[in-house]
Design an enzyme around this catalytic site. Sequence first.
Site, PDB file in Angstrom:
ATOM      1  N   HIS A   1       0.901   4.253  -3.920  1.00 60.32           N
ATOM      2  CA  HIS A   1       1.646   5.482  -4.185  1.00 60.32           C
ATOM      3  C   HIS A   1       1.823   5.687  -5.688  1.00 60.32           C
ATOM      4  O   HIS A   1       1.824   4.724  -6.464  1.00 60.32           O
ATOM      5  CB  HIS A   1       3.052   5.386  -3.574  1.00 60.32           C
ATOM      6  CG  HIS A   1       3.108   5.510  -2.089  1.00 60.32           C
ATOM      7  ND1 HIS A   1       3.781   4.613  -1.287  1.00 60.32           N
ATOM      8  CD2 HIS A   1       2.588   6.434  -1.243  1.00 60.32           C
ATOM      9  CE1 HIS A   1       3.678   4.977  -0.025  1.00 60.32           C
ATOM     10  NE2 HIS A   1       2.950   6.077   0.034  1.00 60.32           N
TER      11      HIS A   1
ATOM     12  N   CYS B   1      11.024   2.330  -2.177  1.00 55.83           N
ATOM     13  CA  CYS B   1      10.619   2.555  -0.773  1.00 55.83           C
ATOM     14  C   CYS B   1      11.757   2.345   0.211  1.00 55.83           C
ATOM     15  O   CYS B   1      11.754   2.893   1.300  1.00 55.83           O
ATOM     16  CB  CYS B   1       9.498   1.607  -0.382  1.00 55.83           C
ATOM     17  SG  CYS B   1       8.378   1.244  -1.698  1.00 55.83           S
TER      18      CYS B   1
HETATM   19  C1  CIR Z   1       2.754   1.338   3.773  1.00 56.97           C
HETATM   20  O1  CIR Z   1       1.616   0.936   3.502  1.00 56.97           O
HETATM   21  O2  CIR Z   1       2.978   2.493   4.095  1.00 56.97           O
HETATM   22  C2  CIR Z   1       3.899   0.361   3.726  1.00 56.97           C
HETATM   23  N1  CIR Z   1       3.431  -0.930   4.093  1.00 56.97           N
HETATM   24  C3  CIR Z   1       4.524   0.324   2.352  1.00 56.97           C
HETATM   25  C4  CIR Z   1       5.189   1.602   1.978  1.00 56.97           C
HETATM   26  C5  CIR Z   1       5.800   1.548   0.620  1.00 56.97           C
HETATM   27  N2  CIR Z   1       6.490   2.750   0.346  1.00 56.97           N
HETATM   28  C6  CIR Z   1       6.623   3.281  -0.854  1.00 56.97           C
HETATM   29  O3  CIR Z   1       6.014   2.829  -1.810  1.00 56.97           O
HETATM   30  N3  CIR Z   1       7.360   4.383  -0.972  1.00 56.97           N
END
Ligand code: CIR
Length: 264
Positions: free
Chosen positions: A168, A255
């Site tokens: 991201h 996150c």
């Molecule tokens: C994913 O790959 O979607 C999750 N394992 C990690 C999400 C992390 N979220 C973020 O950076 N906002």
Amino acid sequence: MSFSYRFSHAITRKPSAAAVGGLRAVDTGAPDVGLMAEHHRAYVSALRETGATVIELEALPAYPDSVFVEDTALCLPQGAVVMRPGAPSRLGEAAEMAPHLARLYGKVARIEGAQSFIEGGDILVTEREVLVGRSARTNAAGIAELAGIVAQWGHPLREVITPPGVLHFKTDCSLLDAETVLATQRLAASGCFADYRVIEVAEGEEACANTIRFNDVVLVPAGFPRTLARLKDAGFRVVEIGNSECAKLDGGMSCLSLRFTPTP
Ligand code: CIR
């Protein structure tokens, strides 16, 4: 105003045992969910200590990545927008979040197009603009829909690029105050922060770029001493939070929460 880093509320979701099956770019082993829960409790306490109300939602075992609530919505003072995550296994998490935001804001906007995909991790809100990184999870249609919604609330949106191979946009940066961002060298070099003051994470500490400024503190993942020192030297009050287990799922400080001040 400082709406981009002062908040009355946060929403988090407890991790479930299903987190062992969470998405990851590189498999470095299953996360220890007990330790993840311990880190999560420390995170929630740090948010609460700033005086904010933290709404802790129950774990959602049907969604292994649901502890990463940031990806489900964008919260601005004027309203909340429910995202359409680009990861198919995460689409349903946004619908689970919508009623909670509707209760706080009165109503919510939604990204609706069948071909529109966007995740909160690709969105950095500053005092003057909403930056959105196109990524493997966030596409042009999703960004265009979001731009239309936030324009009605007076927020210009600028499209930027999430570096290739990076999950991201905010994996590589965070807002520290109205003028200052923390960023990896590779993202800063793209020029997207030309109008901001940039503090670069120390070389080899790229995993420390995802922090959150929440009221008077900056929550940073533990284990990055050189970047920590840079933040302290710049005058920020820093709280270290263990992130070893979420890091195995490419998750970090931002996150784990939605941060906002609703104005119903
Ligand atoms: C994913 O790959 O979607 C999750 N394992 C990690 C999400 C992390 N979220 C973020 O950076 N906002």
